[in-house]
Each structure stands twice: as structure tokens, then as C-alpha cells.
Design a protein around this motif. Structure first.
Motif, mmCIF file in Angstrom:
data_model
loop_
_atom_site.group_PDB
_atom_site.id
_atom_site.type_symbol
_atom_site.label_atom_id
_atom_site.label_comp_id
_atom_site.label_asym_id
_atom_site.label_seq_id
_atom_site.Cartn_x
_atom_site.Cartn_y
_atom_site.Cartn_z
ATOM 1 N N ARG A 1 -9.193 -16.725 -18.481
ATOM 2 C CA ARG A 1 -8.229 -17.833 -18.460
ATOM 3 C C ARG A 1 -8.375 -18.683 -17.208
ATOM 4 N NH1 ARG A 1 -3.558 -16.756 -21.875
ATOM 5 N NH2 ARG A 1 -4.446 -15.437 -23.464
ATOM 6 N N SER A 2 -8.017 -19.938 -17.370
ATOM 7 C CA SER A 2 -8.026 -20.843 -16.213
ATOM 8 C C SER A 2 -6.575 -21.134 -15.826
ATOM 9 C CB SER A 2 -8.755 -22.130 -16.616
ATOM 10 O OG SER A 2 -8.568 -23.090 -15.622
ATOM 11 N N GLY A 3 -6.303 -21.188 -14.542
ATOM 12 C CA GLY A 3 -4.938 -21.430 -14.072
ATOM 13 C C GLY A 3 -4.499 -20.300 -13.158
ATOM 14 N N PRO A 4 -3.207 -20.195 -12.875
ATOM 15 C CA PRO A 4 -2.725 -19.141 -11.973
ATOM 16 C C PRO A 4 -2.748 -17.774 -12.649
ATOM 17 C CG PRO A 4 -1.130 -20.949 -12.213
ATOM 18 C CD PRO A 4 -2.134 -21.122 -13.282
ATOM 19 N N LYS A 5 -3.401 -16.810 -11.998
ATOM 20 C CA LYS A 5 -3.516 -15.451 -12.545
ATOM 21 C C LYS A 5 -2.854 -14.516 -11.542
ATOM 22 C CE LYS A 5 -7.466 -17.206 -13.018
ATOM 23 N NZ LYS A 5 -8.671 -17.943 -13.431
ATOM 24 N N MET A 6 -1.642 -14.097 -11.882
ATOM 25 C CA MET A 6 -0.722 -13.529 -10.904
ATOM 26 C C MET A 6 -0.558 -12.019 -11.106
ATOM 27 S SD MET A 6 -0.015 -16.571 -9.723
ATOM 28 C CE MET A 6 1.326 -16.349 -8.585
ATOM 29 N N PHE A 7 -0.695 -11.252 -10.023
ATOM 30 C CA PHE A 7 -0.582 -9.793 -10.096
ATOM 31 C C PHE A 7 0.399 -9.278 -9.035
ATOM 32 C CE2 PHE A 7 -4.547 -10.932 -11.953
ATOM 33 C CZ PHE A 7 -4.717 -10.053 -13.000
ATOM 34 N N ILE A 8 1.254 -8.370 -9.462
ATOM 35 C CA ILE A 8 2.147 -7.693 -8.511
ATOM 36 C C ILE A 8 1.804 -6.201 -8.590
ATOM 37 C CG2 ILE A 8 4.530 -7.358 -7.757
ATOM 38 C CD1 ILE A 8 5.333 -9.634 -9.712
ATOM 39 N N GLY A 9 1.339 -5.647 -7.479
ATOM 40 C CA GLY A 9 0.888 -4.259 -7.499
ATOM 41 C C GLY A 9 1.756 -3.357 -6.641
ATOM 42 N N PHE A 10 2.084 -2.196 -7.161
ATOM 43 C CA PHE A 10 2.833 -1.222 -6.364
ATOM 44 C C PHE A 10 1.923 -0.712 -5.250
ATOM 45 C CE2 PHE A 10 4.252 2.912 -5.031
ATOM 46 C CZ PHE A 10 5.622 2.758 -4.934
ATOM 47 N N ALA A 11 2.375 -0.852 -4.007
ATOM 48 C CA ALA A 11 1.547 -0.432 -2.884
ATOM 49 C C ALA A 11 2.233 0.690 -2.111
ATOM 50 C CB ALA A 11 1.273 -1.618 -1.968
ATOM 51 N N SER A 12 1.752 1.899 -2.323
ATOM 52 C CA SER A 12 2.295 3.033 -1.575
ATOM 53 C C SER A 12 2.042 2.808 -0.094
ATOM 54 C CB SER A 12 1.576 4.319 -1.983
ATOM 55 O OG SER A 12 1.624 4.503 -3.364
ATOM 56 N N CYS A 13 3.064 2.932 0.714
ATOM 57 C CA CYS A 13 2.925 2.715 2.161
ATOM 58 C C CYS A 13 3.355 3.995 2.877
ATOM 59 C CB CYS A 13 3.785 1.535 2.582
ATOM 60 S SG CYS A 13 3.932 1.329 4.362
ATOM 61 N N PRO A 14 2.382 4.857 3.246
ATOM 62 C CA PRO A 14 2.744 6.134 3.864
ATOM 63 C C PRO A 14 3.622 5.963 5.097
ATOM 64 C CG PRO A 14 0.406 6.094 3.336
ATOM 65 C CD PRO A 14 0.933 4.705 3.090
ATOM 66 N N THR A 15 3.286 4.991 5.951
ATOM 67 C CA THR A 15 4.025 4.829 7.203
ATOM 68 C C THR A 15 5.465 4.401 6.968
ATOM 69 O OG1 THR A 15 1.934 3.973 8.024
ATOM 70 C CG2 THR A 15 3.809 3.811 9.516
ATOM 71 N N GLY A 16 5.658 3.380 6.128
ATOM 72 C CA GLY A 16 6.995 2.845 5.936
ATOM 73 C C GLY A 16 7.829 3.660 4.954
#
Ligand code: TPP
Length: 280
Positions: free
Chosen positions: A179-194
């Protein structure tokens, strides 16, 4: 997630990054990536992506560069995506900019010490929402629904992903590629420190976010939302909370009310999607 995404997109991907933990992937003049890299001011990564895309297209149209199918990828944390860069993101989507966007969502401003962001969920400790006698819950606001905010712009492609489900992630990137246009991803990011766990548990935490229904895996394209993974039944939210020190105050002393509220919010989400999971 970045590695998996780049496996699909290839090294001819120009990354535009706003301030955050991932900025440390590049310490000029050294780089551990084959991709190009532009570091922008915190609020302006999508505007930076527009500049790179326009520059590439201009050089190609003037015959000064070959069209090698270079992708432009914005990489920001949730502070960048949910809060300070939301306006620039909205504008880029509105202009139908042809780019990818990965928000690695660790649910706080992590690089500066894990402060509350618009992505911080109810009940989470952060350095700006410490649990106290007066407020035993920690963060008291709901996590912003960035998926719905982005969806209202009707981007070409939109999905949530998790590093615990690599094939789901890669398939979505492949689907977006067409596809052409905005290709948007939201990923769960495990953050050990925080978030507070041993780095060896990163994938377990991410998997538990999906299995408890806290982090739904879904995509939006052609006007429809489709859940790409449905747990047979949900694990109790406690299984997810107990893995992370940021929720320790909910167990010591036990705050049943807050935990039941968080559980009910998960069930409510799924009910609104037409899936009536029983109380785990
Ligand atoms: C305008 C501006 N304000 C504050 C900062 C300081 N700063 C650098 S990184 C960062 C946190 C970024 O949070 P997020 O986008 O969630 O990414 P993460 O740190 O979690 O990777 C902040 C506040 C900055 N660089 N620019």
C-alpha cells in the motif's frame, strides 16, 4: 520489533527518529544499522519523514537519483507518538505521506526515567505517579487510545504488533508494503528498566500482555478493524501485573478494587468488539 520490521523492509529504509531510548542505536558517526538515519527534534519526526520523502522524490524526478524503492520509517516512543509528536503525525497522515511509522510503546517517557505519558495505563507506577498513601493506585488516567486516534485519519494501513508474535508482525508489514500512504504500527515494547523485570522476561511480559487481552493484536485496513489473534480464553490480568515491579504497589498491600477495575476494563474492551470473554 525494529529488527523484524527491517527484515521485511530491507536495508534501503531511511529511519527518522525522535528523541528516546532508540536514539542510542546511533551515536554519530557510528551506526549499527545499514539504514540511513535522521535524528529530529522530539515533536517533529513525521515532518522529518516528509522532508526525506520529498527530497528522495525530487532527486528521482530530476534524474539525479535512481528509484531504488527506499522506504521512510519513523521510529518513536509513546511519548513521541501519543503526546508531543501527535500533531505532526496527524498532519503527515492528513497529507497522505507515503511512510511507515513504528511507535514502540513502553507506556512512559522511558529515556528520561519513566515518567507518565499519554500511553501510561491506569495503575502503573511512574516517577511522576508514585504510589503513596494518598494515591495508592499510581497513574489514575486511562491509556489514550492511539489506535482509534490514528484510525480516525483513515491511514493506508494501521496495526498493533508485539515482539512475542513475530510472524503476525512480519505479515502485517508485508501487507502494508503493498500500500501507498501512511503505514502505522503501534508495538508493545517491554521495558525491563521502567516496567521492572529481568531482561530475560521481556518476551514473556509481551506475550502475557497479549494473552491477558491487555494488548489486542489487530489491524485496520479498507475501513475495517480485524483482530489478528484471539486468545481462546483470557489469562487473568494479575498474571501480567505480577511480572512487573511498576504494579507491585497493587499487591503490597493487595488493592483488589484497582485490580478488579483493570480486569473489567479489559473485558469491556473485548465486549465492545463483540467478543464476550468470561471473567478469567
Ligand atoms: C522538546 C523536548 N523535550 C524533552 C526532551 C527530553 N527527552 C529526551 S528523550 C525523552 C523521553 C522520550 O519518551 P518516549 O517518546 O516515550 O520514548 P522512550 O524514551 O520511551 O524511548 C525526553 C522527555 C527532548 N529531547 N525534547
Amino acid at each position: 520489533m525494529i529488527r523484524l520490521m527491517l527484515k521485511v523492509l530491507g536495508p534501503k529504509t531511511f529511519i527518522v527518529n525522535a528523541a528516546g531510548c532508540m536514539t542510542l542505536l546511533q551515536t554519530y558517526p557510528y551506526s549499527n544499522l545499514k539504514s540511513g538515519w535522521l535524528y529530529t527534534a522530539f515533536a517533529s519526526a513525521p515532518a522529518g519523514a516528509q522532508g526525506i520523502r520529498d527530497a528522495l522524490d525530487s532527486l528521482i524526478s530530476q534524474g539525479k537519483a535512481r528509484d531504488e524503492g527506499v522506504n521512510v520509517l519513523v521510529l518513536t516512543g509513546d511519548g513521541g507518538a501519543y503526546d508531543i509528536g501527535l500533531q505532526a503525525t496527524s498532519a503527515a497522515m492528513d497529507r497522505d505521506l507515503d511512510f511507515y511509522y513504528l511507535c514502540y510503546d513502553n507506556e512512559a517517557y522511558a529515556n528520561t526515567g519513566y515518567q507518565l505519558s499519554g500511553a501510561t495505563p491506569y495503575g502503573s507506577w511512574t516517577t511522576t505517579t508514585p504510589a503513596s498513601e494518598r494515591n495508592p493506585v499510581g497513574a489514575t488516567r486511562k491509556k489514550k487510545d492511539l489506535f482509534e486516534i490514528w484510525k480516525a485519519h483513515e491511514p493506508a494501513y494501521l496495526a498493533t504488533v508485539s515482539p512475542s508474535h513475530p510472524l503476525d508482525l512480519m505479515k502485517k508489514v508485508e501487507e502494508a508494503e503493498a500500500r501507498s500512504g501512511p503505514k502505522m504500527f503501534i508495538g508493545f515494547a517491554s521495558c525491563p528498566t521502567g516496567m521492572g523485570f529481568d531482561p530475560s522476561q521481556s518476551l514473556e511480559v509481551a506475550r502475557m500482555a497479549v494473552e491477558t487481552g491487555v494488548w489486542p493484536l489487530k489491524k485496520y485496513l479498507d475501513g475495517k478493524v480485524i483482530h489478528t489473534y484471539l486468545p481462546n480464553r483470557l489469562r487473568p490480568i494479575e498474571d501480567y501485573l505480577r511480572l512487573q515491579k511498576r504494579y507491585a504497589h497493587l499487591f503490597e498491600p493487595l488493592n483488589r478494587e484497582a485490580i478488579s477495575f483493570m480486569q473489567s476494563q479489559v473485558l469491556l474492551y473485548w465486549k465492545r468488539q463483540g467478543i464476550a470473554y468470561p471473567l478469567p
